[in-house]
Design a protein around this motif. Structure first.
Motif, PDB file in Angstrom:
ATOM      1  N   VAL A 276      41.268  44.803  79.028  1.00  0.00           N
ATOM      2  CA  VAL A 276      41.131  43.975  77.835  1.00  0.00           C
ATOM      3  C   VAL A 276      41.174  42.508  78.247  1.00  0.00           C
ATOM      4  O   VAL A 276      41.993  42.106  79.088  1.00  0.00           O
ATOM      5  N   GLY A 277      40.291  41.703  77.676  1.00  0.00           N
ATOM      6  CA  GLY A 277      40.173  40.307  78.054  1.00  0.00           C
ATOM      7  C   GLY A 277      41.307  39.441  77.531  1.00  0.00           C
ATOM      8  O   GLY A 277      42.281  39.916  76.948  1.00  0.00           O
ATOM      9  N   MET A 278      41.151  38.133  77.742  1.00  0.00           N
ATOM     10  CA  MET A 278      42.192  37.158  77.433  1.00  0.00           C
ATOM     11  C   MET A 278      41.894  36.459  76.097  1.00  0.00           C
ATOM     12  O   MET A 278      40.742  36.335  75.677  1.00  0.00           O
ATOM     13  N   ASN A 279      42.930  36.001  75.453  1.00  0.00           N
ATOM     14  CA  ASN A 279      42.827  35.171  74.246  1.00  0.00           C
ATOM     15  C   ASN A 279      42.006  35.832  73.139  1.00  0.00           C
ATOM     16  O   ASN A 279      40.925  35.398  72.761  1.00  0.00           O
ATOM     17  N   HIS A 280      42.596  36.907  72.591  1.00  0.00           N
ATOM     18  CA  HIS A 280      42.000  37.676  71.503  1.00  0.00           C
ATOM     19  C   HIS A 280      41.696  36.775  70.304  1.00  0.00           C
ATOM     20  O   HIS A 280      42.472  35.884  69.974  1.00  0.00           O
ATOM     21  N   ASP A 281      40.570  37.052  69.635  1.00  0.00           N
ATOM     22  CA  ASP A 281      40.221  36.270  68.442  1.00  0.00           C
ATOM     23  C   ASP A 281      39.709  37.201  67.354  1.00  0.00           C
ATOM     24  O   ASP A 281      40.380  38.167  67.013  1.00  0.00           O
ATOM     25  N   GLY A 282      38.512  36.957  66.804  1.00  0.00           N
ATOM     26  CA  GLY A 282      38.009  37.802  65.727  1.00  0.00           C
ATOM     27  C   GLY A 282      37.907  39.258  66.147  1.00  0.00           C
ATOM     28  O   GLY A 282      37.699  39.576  67.319  1.00  0.00           O
ATOM     29  N   MET A 283      38.044  40.179  65.170  1.00  0.00           N
ATOM     30  CA  MET A 283      37.966  41.611  65.493  1.00  0.00           C
ATOM     31  C   MET A 283      37.662  42.415  64.237  1.00  0.00           C
ATOM     32  O   MET A 283      37.803  41.929  63.110  1.00  0.00           O
ATOM     33  N   HIS A 284      37.257  43.662  64.460  1.00  0.00           N
ATOM     34  CA  HIS A 284      36.988  44.576  63.352  1.00  0.00           C
ATOM     35  C   HIS A 284      37.362  45.991  63.757  1.00  0.00           C
ATOM     36  O   HIS A 284      37.212  46.380  64.923  1.00  0.00           O
ATOM     37  N   PHE A 285      37.848  46.758  62.769  1.00  0.00           N
ATOM     38  CA  PHE A 285      38.181  48.168  62.963  1.00  0.00           C
ATOM     39  C   PHE A 285      37.031  49.014  62.426  1.00  0.00           C
ATOM     40  O   PHE A 285      36.709  48.950  61.234  1.00  0.00           O
ATOM     41  N   PHE A 286      36.395  49.802  63.310  1.00  0.00           N
ATOM     42  CA  PHE A 286      35.317  50.712  62.924  1.00  0.00           C
ATOM     43  C   PHE A 286      35.881  52.130  62.883  1.00  0.00           C
ATOM     44  O   PHE A 286      36.238  52.692  63.931  1.00  0.00           O
TER      45      PHE A 286
ATOM     46  N   PRO B 258      54.701  33.640  67.730  1.00  0.00           N
ATOM     47  CA  PRO B 258      55.546  33.059  68.780  1.00  0.00           C
ATOM     48  C   PRO B 258      55.094  31.650  69.146  1.00  0.00           C
ATOM     49  O   PRO B 258      54.104  31.122  68.624  1.00  0.00           O
ATOM     50  N   ARG B 259      55.804  31.036  70.065  1.00  0.00           N
ATOM     51  CA  ARG B 259      55.550  29.642  70.427  1.00  0.00           C
ATOM     52  C   ARG B 259      54.205  29.474  71.158  1.00  0.00           C
ATOM     53  O   ARG B 259      53.828  30.282  71.998  1.00  0.00           O
ATOM     54  N   GLY B 260      53.535  28.390  70.808  1.00  0.00           N
ATOM     55  CA  GLY B 260      52.299  28.015  71.485  1.00  0.00           C
ATOM     56  C   GLY B 260      51.083  28.810  71.081  1.00  0.00           C
ATOM     57  O   GLY B 260      49.993  28.578  71.602  1.00  0.00           O
ATOM     58  N   CYS B 261      51.214  29.745  70.140  1.00  0.00           N
ATOM     59  CA  CYS B 261      50.102  30.637  69.823  1.00  0.00           C
ATOM     60  C   CYS B 261      49.282  30.134  68.641  1.00  0.00           C
ATOM     61  O   CYS B 261      49.685  29.233  67.904  1.00  0.00           O
ATOM     62  N   GLU B 262      48.140  30.752  68.469  1.00  0.00           N
ATOM     63  CA  GLU B 262      47.339  30.698  67.251  1.00  0.00           C
ATOM     64  C   GLU B 262      47.350  32.089  66.645  1.00  0.00           C
ATOM     65  O   GLU B 262      47.312  33.083  67.375  1.00  0.00           O
ATOM     66  N   ILE B 263      47.424  32.178  65.319  1.00  0.00           N
ATOM     67  CA  ILE B 263      47.280  33.464  64.632  1.00  0.00           C
ATOM     68  C   ILE B 263      45.831  33.587  64.194  1.00  0.00           C
ATOM     69  O   ILE B 263      45.292  32.707  63.512  1.00  0.00           O
ATOM     70  N   THR B 264      45.186  34.681  64.562  1.00  0.00           N
ATOM     71  CA  THR B 264      43.758  34.808  64.306  1.00  0.00           C
ATOM     72  C   THR B 264      43.373  36.280  64.249  1.00  0.00           C
ATOM     73  O   THR B 264      44.144  37.157  64.635  1.00  0.00           O
ATOM     74  N   GLY B 265      42.182  36.539  63.760  1.00  0.00           N
ATOM     75  CA  GLY B 265      41.695  37.906  63.691  1.00  0.00           C
ATOM     76  C   GLY B 265      42.447  38.706  62.648  1.00  0.00           C
ATOM     77  O   GLY B 265      43.674  38.741  62.646  1.00  0.00           O
ATOM     78  N   ALA B 266      41.737  39.357  61.753  1.00  0.00           N
ATOM     79  CA  ALA B 266      42.373  40.201  60.738  1.00  0.00           C
ATOM     80  C   ALA B 266      41.406  41.303  60.354  1.00  0.00           C
ATOM     81  O   ALA B 266      40.238  41.044  60.059  1.00  0.00           O
ATOM     82  N   THR B 267      41.897  42.518  60.382  1.00  0.00           N
ATOM     83  CA  THR B 267      41.119  43.669  59.948  1.00  0.00           C
ATOM     84  C   THR B 267      42.097  44.776  59.585  1.00  0.00           C
ATOM     85  O   THR B 267      43.264  44.739  60.015  1.00  0.00           O
ATOM     86  N   ALA B 268      41.657  45.730  58.798  1.00  0.00           N
ATOM     87  CA  ALA B 268      42.554  46.779  58.320  1.00  0.00           C
ATOM     88  C   ALA B 268      41.873  48.126  58.390  1.00  0.00           C
ATOM     89  O   ALA B 268      40.641  48.232  58.437  1.00  0.00           O
ATOM     90  N   THR B 269      42.688  49.174  58.397  1.00  0.00           N
ATOM     91  CA  THR B 269      42.156  50.521  58.249  1.00  0.00           C
ATOM     92  C   THR B 269      41.624  50.678  56.823  1.00  0.00           C
ATOM     93  O   THR B 269      42.027  49.945  55.906  1.00  0.00           O
ATOM     94  N   PRO B 270      40.705  51.620  56.600  1.00  0.00           N
ATOM     95  CA  PRO B 270      40.136  51.774  55.252  1.00  0.00           C
ATOM     96  C   PRO B 270      41.176  52.010  54.164  1.00  0.00           C
ATOM     97  O   PRO B 270      40.981  51.578  53.011  1.00  0.00           O
ATOM     98  N   ASP B 271      42.302  52.671  54.479  1.00  0.00           N
ATOM     99  CA  ASP B 271      43.320  52.906  53.461  1.00  0.00           C
ATOM    100  C   ASP B 271      44.247  51.703  53.259  1.00  0.00           C
ATOM    101  O   ASP B 271      45.161  51.758  52.437  1.00  0.00           O
ATOM    102  N   GLN B 272      44.030  50.631  54.016  1.00  0.00           N
ATOM    103  CA  GLN B 272      44.786  49.377  53.918  1.00  0.00           C
ATOM    104  C   GLN B 272      46.271  49.554  54.236  1.00  0.00           C
ATOM    105  O   GLN B 272      47.100  48.742  53.836  1.00  0.00           O
TER     106      GLN B 272
END
Length: 651
Positions: free
Chosen positions: A135-145, A580-594
């Motif tokens: 898995v790469g570095m610095n996760h950002d946008g994402m989606h659950f399929f 946590p410290r120094g981070c950005e909060i990013t990326g949001a996705t949910a399972t179909p049942d939320q």
């Protein structure tokens, strides 16, 4: 503390505008509209109502007119969209969720995408070849399929996520010094996109499982080009075949089930030591420079040398389509959507046509919309991509609250041969200059865009601005940003006109008395924004590490970056989590049942002016999240959030 304007936080090179056009700024538009509304409707009360849109951010009732415009009563009238107690701001090196919720760290940077893959080395010693299988570095946008239907689709699925950039002090055991070819290869392998299959166990936990779909798309993966700018276009002729995707920020998902990765600050990876090289007008407009963004790859790999391989840079700045269920299929760069610093690409549809919204994340740049030509299902039935055929527009915001989408079409308006535009491919290669030419409205770093599933309103975060009359509000400067909202005519996303207002003004009321936030929801620099299926608006923040916790930047009361939830009808906002410290909060996705929400923590432990400098000798100077190992280093990671009682997130 008396109300005043804090000093604008100098965040990163993207906060320095490259837009030298005379186009009107959104700050000028907003000030003109507020002045006009105040005169017509009675002074400051009207202006305040305009700022907060349909409802005050502290949950005050919405004006009746605004309620009518933005959708009326929600399903299950009287049901609270926000059913959790807000968490407090935080400066701790931890991840905090509300009482009654649990958070589990999954797939941090370095996790092998397959169980038999190379293990993570906490000293940063993994090779380039090993990183390409992790898995790469610095996760950002994402989606659950989902993989399956009904309950099975919420238990098992593919998590597809971007890796925006790399922190070279943490990526290599010896840090960023002495750039080598192997370091460039490893950095390229840590960029791109990961496709990982995850499964929820009986005990409620999530874990990565073996999968035929598991895949890495990196900065070296072969890619194809489609649309008006084909791979054989002279501007794309460079050493070797087209490869890779870089600086993928947010994302999009198509109705036919593919993933769109969005190339943002691609200019930073290129440079040259050739003293005779100078940027041309287009390169200057895109912020290309001999120094680059500090990665120094050009010192070890001529692929990124602007003088030695001048056209390689034209292969970046696009929307990249990836089919997560076809691991052997090449990613395709869809050029009809234009070449800018794409923050994301939010896809919806109207009247059977595909529509894609994207923001160009640089101070003073623009918001775009692509409208497909004809029914997208018929296009695909004919073997054509709906993203290759259509019209790209750029937004113009008027002072009376109206707006217009201006077409970026060769032969129309100023985009003619007589004015130096060769063809549609030329317009798309120079999208920023085309938008300048048609008179688009300068914006204050347009970030993520999302569409309300209940009424089709469109929301865009404006994270902050330089204060040179490009703010999306009357603040000057605008260190905190806010969220703009518009309604397309007849709520049809293919329309060419719209009405707009401002949903919320972010910031600290201790520094700006116009801000209507309190300890339960104070925030700054909105970035990620996403609607769940029930109509909750989730807001994520990206306060610069040059501003976090600093009084001189107006950020001493806001704490670490966070995620909030909003009821768009009432305007109520509550803080849902802190990072946590120094981070950005990013990326949001949910399972179909939320019942599971996935969120990314990007760059924990990055150097900050408040906490200190992260170095190869001291990688834990700012954070040691999430492993907290004595000889480890901070790692970006995805967090799976569930409710203890198994209920829907946020409800």
């Amino acid at each position: 503390m008396s109300a005043q304007h804090p000093v604008f936080p100098q965040v990163d090179p993207d906060d320095v505008s490259s837009n030298r056009s005379d186009n009107p700024s959104f700050g000028e538009v907003v000030q003109s509209r507020m002045s006009r509304r105040s005169a017509l409707l009675g002074g400051t009360a009207a202006a305040a109502a305009f700022l907060v849109g349909p409802g005050a951010a502290n949950g005050a009732a919405a004006p009746a007119a605004a309620d009518a415009r933005h959708g009326g009563g929600r399903p299950g009238h009287g049901r609270r969209l926000l059913g959790f107690e807000p968490v407090s701001t935080s400066d701790a090196d931890t991840f905090v969720v509300p009482e009654g919720y649990e958070a589990q760290v999954i797939i941090p940077w370095g996790t092998p995408i397959r169980p038999e893959g190379p293990a993570w080395r906490e000293d940063g010693g993994n090779t380039a070849d090993e990183q390409a299988e992790q898995v790469g570095m610095n996760h950002d946008g994402m989606h659950f399929f989902p993989l399956g239907h009904g309950r099975e689709g919420s238990r098992r699925g593919l998590l597809v996520l971007n890796h925006e950039y790399v922190d070279q002090e943490l990526l290599f055991p010896d840090g960023a010094a002495d750039m080598t070819g192997e370091k460039v290869r490893k950095a390229l392998a840590a960029h791109g996109v990961s496709v990982v299959e995850i499964e929820r166990r009986r005990d409620g936990s999530w874990e990565r499982v073996d999968s035929r779909y598991a895949r890495r798309v990196t900065g070296d993966t072969p890619v194809a080009f489609s649309g008006p700018v084909g791979a054989d276009h002279p501007a794309l002729r460079a050493a070797g075949r087209p490869r890779g995707t870089l600086n993928n920020c947010s994302h999009g998902v198509t109705p036919w089930g593919t993933y769109l990765a969005c190339e943002e600050n691609w200019n930073n990876y290129f440079g040259t030591t050739d003293t005779g090289w100078e940027p041309d007008a287009t390169q200057e407009r895109y912020g290309v420079s001999a120094e680059g963004g500090g990665f120094d790859w050009h010192l070890a790999d001529s692929r990124f040398d602007l003088a030695a391989n001048p056209n390689e840079i034209n292969r970046f700045g696009w929307i990249v389509e990836i089919d997560p269920k076809r691991p052997d299929a090449e990613p395709v760069k869809r050029t009809a959507l234009g070449r800018v610093k794409h923050e994301g690409c939010t896809v919806t549809e109207s009247r059977g046509r595909v529509v894609a919204y994207t923001g160009d994340d640089q101070d003073g740049d623009y918001i775009y919309k692509f409208v497909g030509k004809g029914n997208w299902r018929m296009q695909r039935a004919r073997g054509r991509s709906p993203l290759d055929h259509g019209t790209l527009y750029v937004a113009s915001f008027q002072d009376d609250g109206s707006g217009e989408w201006l077409p970026l079409t060769h032969g129309e308006g100023p985009l003619t041969r007589e004015n130096g535009w060769a063809d549609q491919a030329d317009v798309l290669l120079r999208t920023r200059e085309a938008a300048d030419a048609v008179g688009a409205t300068k914006m204050d770093r347009p970030e993520w865009i999302t569409v309300n599933p209940r009424n089709n309103d469109v929301y865009c975060t404006l994270t902050n601005g330089s204060g040179w009359d490009s703010a999306v509000n009357p603040r000057k400067p605008n260190p905190y940003g806010h969220i703009v909202r518009w309604t397309e005519k007849h709520r049809d996303h293919t329309s060419t006109t719209f009405e707009w207002d401002l949903f919320v003004l972010a910031g600290d009321p201790a520094y700006d008395e116009r801000v209507d936030l309190d300890e339960s929801n104070i925030f700054g620099s909105p970035d990620g924004v996403w609607f769940d299926d029930d109509g909750r608006l989730w807001i994520q923040t990206d306060i610069s590490n040059g501003s976090q916790h600093l009084a001189e930047k107006g950020y001493d009361n806001i704490g670490n970056n966070q995620m909030l939830a909003a009821d768009p009808e009432t305007g109520e906002i509550r803080r849902f989590l802190t990072g946590p410290r120094g981070c950005e909060i990013t990326g949001a996705t949910a399972t179909p049942d939320q019942r599971t929400l996935f969120v990314n923590v990007q760059h924990p432990g990055e150097s900050t002016d408040h906490w200190g400098e992260t170095t190869a000798e001291n990688p834990r100077a700012v954070s040691n999240w999430p492993d907290f190992r004595p000889n480890g280093r901070p790692r970006s990671a995805t967090v799976a959030i569930t409710r203890v009682d198994g209920g829907k997130i946020g409800a």
